[in-house]
Design an enzyme around this catalytic site. Structure first.
Site, short mmCIF file in Angstrom:
data_model
loop_
_atom_site.label_atom_id
_atom_site.label_comp_id
_atom_site.label_asym_id
_atom_site.label_seq_id
_atom_site.Cartn_x
_atom_site.Cartn_y
_atom_site.Cartn_z
N ASP A 93 0.78 -1.40 0.10
CA ASP A 93 0.14 0.10 -0.36
C ASP A 93 0.55 1.16 -0.02
OD1 ASP A 93 -1.54 1.55 -0.06
OD2 ASP A 93 -2.43 1.40 2.53
N GLU B 262 -2.22 10.43 1.14
CA GLU B 262 -3.39 9.67 0.98
C GLU B 262 -4.01 9.23 2.26
OE1 GLU B 262 -6.29 6.62 0.51
OE2 GLU B 262 -3.88 6.49 1.20
N GLU B 263 -2.69 8.79 3.11
CA GLU B 263 -3.15 7.74 4.32
C GLU B 263 -4.11 9.14 5.19
OE1 GLU B 263 -3.40 5.14 4.26
OE2 GLU B 263 -1.34 4.17 2.64
ZN LIG Z 1 -3.28 3.08 -0.19
#
Ligand SMILES: [Zn+2]
Ligand SMILES: *[C@@H]1O[C@H](CO)[C@@H](O)[C@H](O)[C@H]1NC(C)=O
Ligand SMILES: *[C@@H]1O[C@H](CO)[C@@H](O)[C@H](O)[C@H]1NC(C)=O
Length: 405
Positions: A140, A174-175
């Protein structure tokens, strides 16, 4: 999901003793993909494992993405891409890259380059059946980033797509709050199709739940615990409010596609000591929305909390005894296109950057990537080389489908 310092240092030392021999060996490994750059004039790389290793080796926990952004930009530039660094805030940059003349290409391929904490170093290990790569971001979402770039390069080299067909965007943040992707709204792009990369186990995601986050603050009044009637316990107020929320949770909208709307009371804190009536208490809550709008759910939350805590109001007190601070407007469930033949289709329960990028009318959006979300934020984040390679094939199919229609 943080891990202990001990485990961290064990992993770190295991990796440093493995990293160099593995890296030296790599040149001779049968897994290395041979160069396919025959037709293209661009000096494109087809080294999937090398690209993934270089990306994963750079620590890029949200807010510390500077090094990975600069590295990725220079790596794409060296392959003949035109590139742009978009400043999101000081020392935080999105990377935009396009292989042809068309910056505003009809297909946008995107993912994120930040990761959750803590950092785990890159490590590659072999057994009889598999080669497994672990490390923070290995799934991820650096697996998606690497597979997307190599898929694009292979299609360019094979002349299956034109350099003017695609533009790549790799965002920060994004996180955390999606500030990188929200900033990308200022890039003046209007793609017909977007492919988002996140771990979907090689399936196509047809949608994900919506989200509404908030903090509740209970307003108390300190007093000696022997004379509680002289004060108001913020902890008691908060407990009442939370009980009401849990009850509300059973009556929130459901849908066939996404299941139930779920409430997570993720963090609670309040008071100072057993013999003091608590003056303040607060809780952080995240609601994953299966149907309806965040606006409707907001209203229900406010109403339920108000009703459950009005008994704590002092005579003549106007203010509510619980303040609710919503984290932005939230978003409704996000439907995603899944009409590419040959893929398993499912829905996911995690959020993505998709709602942060303003849609263009008639636009198609796909969500696909290698690896499992179940290991993604854990201390054992890892992916097999086989899954990584399969994702290159998966992205190629989606890219061709997108440019065909
Ligand atoms: Zn991600
Ligand atoms: C990875 O980094 C090494 C060391 O800087 C470099 O030699 C190699 O070309 C890079 N490979 C890719 C695919 O980025
Ligand atoms: C090899 O590694 C994979 C991935 O870590 C694991 O699932 C598998 O059980 C291992 N196989 C053997 C024979 O140890």
């Amino acid at each position: 999901m943080r891990t202990s310092g001990l485990l961290y240092s064990l992993l770190a030392s295991a990796s440093s003793s493995l990293a160099s021999p593995a890296q030296q060996l790599w040149g001779q490994s049968p897994l290395e993909v041979p160069s396919l750059a025959i037709h293209s004039s661009l000096p494109l790389s087809h080294d999937l494992i090398g690209l993934h290793r270089n990306l994963t080796s750079i620590e890029s926990i949200s807010y510390n993405e500077l090094e990975v952004s600069k590295w990725l930009q220079s790596a794409l530039k060296a392959q003949g891409y035109s590139t742009e660094l978009q400043e999101v805030e000081k020392d935080r940059y999105n990377v935009l890259a396009w292989p042809g003349k068309e910056r505003n290409a009809k297909l946008l391929i995107t993912s994120h380059i930040d990761t959750v904490p803590p950092f785990y170093p890159y490590k590659i290990s072999h057994n009889d059946s598999d080669t497994t790569i672990s490390g923070r971001g290995s799934v991820d979402a650096k697996a998606s980033v690497a597979a997307q770039i190599i898929a694009t390069n292979e299609l360019l080299s094979a002349k299956k797509i034109s350099p003017d067909d695609v533009v790549l965007l790799y965002v920060v943040g994004e996180e955390v709050h999606g500030d990188g992707m929200r900033a990308a709204n200022d890039l003046d792009l209007s793609p017909k199709t977007i492919i988002f990369g996140e771990p979907t186990e090689g399936k196509l995601a047809s949608g994900h739940k919506g989200m509404l986050g908030f903090t509740m603050k209970a307003i108390g009044k300190a007093a000696h615990s022997g004379y509680p009637w002289l004060g108001r316990s913020a902890n008691e107020v908060l407990v009442k409010a939370l009980a009401a929320l849990m009850q509300l949770g059973e009556h929130l909208p459901q849908s066939e596609k996404y299941g139930s709307t779920t409430i997570n009371i993720g963090r609670i804190e309040g008071g100072v000591a057993a013999n003091v009536v608590a003056e303040s208490a607060k809780a952080q809550v995240a609601i994953r929305i299966a149907a309806g709008t965040p606006g409707d759910i907001k209203e229900k939350v406010v109403k339920a909390v108000k009703a459950a805590t009005k008994e704590f109001k002092l005579p003549g007190e106007k203010e509510d005894v619980v303040e609710i601070e919503f984290a932005g407007t939230g978003y409704a469930p996000v439907d995603i296109d899944s009409d590419v033949p040959g893929f398993d289709v499912f829905t996911v329960n995690y959020g993505t950057d998709i709602p942060n990028l303003d849609p263009v009318k008639g636009q198609k959006r796909y969500l696909y990537g290698p690896g499992s979300i179940l290991v993604a934020h854990s201390d054992h984040e890892a992916i097999t080389v086989k899954d990584l390679e399969e994702a290159v094939g998966g992205y190629k199919k989606i890219i061709l489908h997108a440019l065909d229609s």
